[in-house]
Each structure stands twice: as structure tokens, then as C-alpha cells.
Design a protein around this motif. Sequence first.
Motif, PDB file in Angstrom:
ATOM      1  N   ARG A   1      -0.643 -12.010  -2.131  1.00 16.28           N
ATOM      2  CA  ARG A   1      -0.989 -10.644  -2.108  1.00 16.28           C
ATOM      3  C   ARG A   1      -2.133 -10.547  -1.005  1.00 16.28           C
ATOM      4  N   VAL A  58       4.074 -12.274   3.479  1.00 12.62           N
ATOM      5  CA  VAL A  58       5.390 -11.779   3.150  1.00 12.62           C
ATOM      6  C   VAL A  58       6.149 -10.792   3.942  1.00 12.62           C
ATOM      7  N   GLN A  59       5.202  -9.804   4.063  1.00 12.45           N
ATOM      8  CA  GLN A  59       5.504  -8.537   4.542  1.00 12.45           C
ATOM      9  C   GLN A  59       6.066  -8.839   6.329  1.00 12.45           C
ATOM     10  N   GLU A  62       8.314 -12.381  -3.143  1.00  9.79           N
ATOM     11  CA  GLU A  62       7.800 -10.983  -3.456  1.00  9.79           C
ATOM     12  C   GLU A  62       7.742 -11.040  -5.065  1.00  9.79           C
TER      13      GLU A  62
END
Length: 239
Positions: free
Chosen positions: A33, A47-48, A88
Motif C-alpha cells: 500500500r 502495483v498501480q 491488489e
Amino acid sequence: MLAMIEDRALHTDLALERPVPALQAISHDPSLRTTVALRDGRRLTGVQAQWAYLEQAAAWVDDRFGADADADTVEVLQRWESVLTRLERDPMECAREARLGRQAALLNGFRDREGLPWDAPRLGLIDLQYSDVRPEKGLYHRLLARDRIERVVTDAQAADAVEQPPEDTRAYFRGRCLAKYGQDVAAASWDSVIFDLPGRDSLQRVPMLEPLRGGRDSVGDLIDASDTAADLMAALAAR
């Protein structure tokens, strides 16, 4: 990604403001995160950022190859999307495929059983033992024996790759030269093979600057017909 860079096909700027600290911050957060700053001021999680790269890659493959994309490329894109989707949702869903989830599961399980804090030296030893390449010592090999790791190649394929280079890149020329003329090879790298030939005052360098040149179709017959490295050099010069 390398092909896209060469094709100037990366149209979304994902450059990090401080790459090294960003890498450290992302790799130290198993929850995935943590956000890091891009040069354009945006903040993204690891991840984004991966999703942004994947979207560009999928669009490029579709535009360049369409339905003719090779099976390996299609599999890479499918696995990439599948892993990101599960990361995710819950990183532990990727324990069979991604090292992140696999090692986290190992460390969490051992820590819970032994009642250890995260800074316990024994956890550090587990991290080291995971990467031990000896089959009788490495934790990876134990997990593999228990069918807790998904493999993309078999033992037979891995053993074959040790002796048989891919036939459609410069690795073919390099691998065949090492196998057939190893005693005359002074050095070999990504982009050259250097021979030390009897009777020559200087080393003989064969440049291999193009990754897709030097495959079986272009040099296989020369190597097959050349009994010695000197014969090969003469044949290359004549060609």
C-alpha cells in the motif's frame, strides 16, 4: 518492455522522483500500500505503476501483432494481469507464483509458531536459507517438493537449456562457440566472443551487437562446417 523502449512506445511517464528510496519503500512494505512520488507529482503504489506499464504493453502488443502475437507473449501478459489482480486483493494469493507472497507466508508461519518479533535474527536466517541453491538446504527446494510452488519450466527443460542455447538470437552463436571451440575462447559477453587463436599475435573479436542476429539460420551452417575456431573466423571473414 525492452521492445517497447526501442519502439518508443512508452507514452505514459512513470519516472520516479527518487528511484532508490522509492524501491526501498515499496520492497519493505508487504501490504503493497506504500505510495511513492513520480516526477510529475503523482503518487502511486508499486502495483498501480505495474498496472500502468501492463496497460501500455497490452495496447502495444495488440497494435503491433494483433491476433498474431506469439504464445509466449500472450502468456506473459495473462500472467502479469493475473498476478497484479491478486496482489491488489491479497498478496498471499500469489504465494505459489510470487516470491513476495511465498516468503511472507514462510516468515509469518515461523514467527507465529515460535512467538518471534520481526527483528529476530532467526527470521533473517530463514530469508538467507530460502535462497540457498543447494537442493538439500534451500527452503525453495523444500517448498517445491511439497508442490507449493508453481513452475513454468520442467527439470528436463532447464537441463536442456544448459547445453542448448536458443536458436533465434545471438545466444546461439555464443553458446555454440563455447561448446565447440571452448579452448580457444578467451572471453564471451552479451555483445562479443573473443578468440585466442594459435599463431595469432592478437585476440580476435567477433562483435554481436544485434540481439536477433547470430541465430541458427544465419550461422548454424558455418559452425557445423568449421572444425576449429580458426576455420570459423575464416568462414566469417569470407561471408
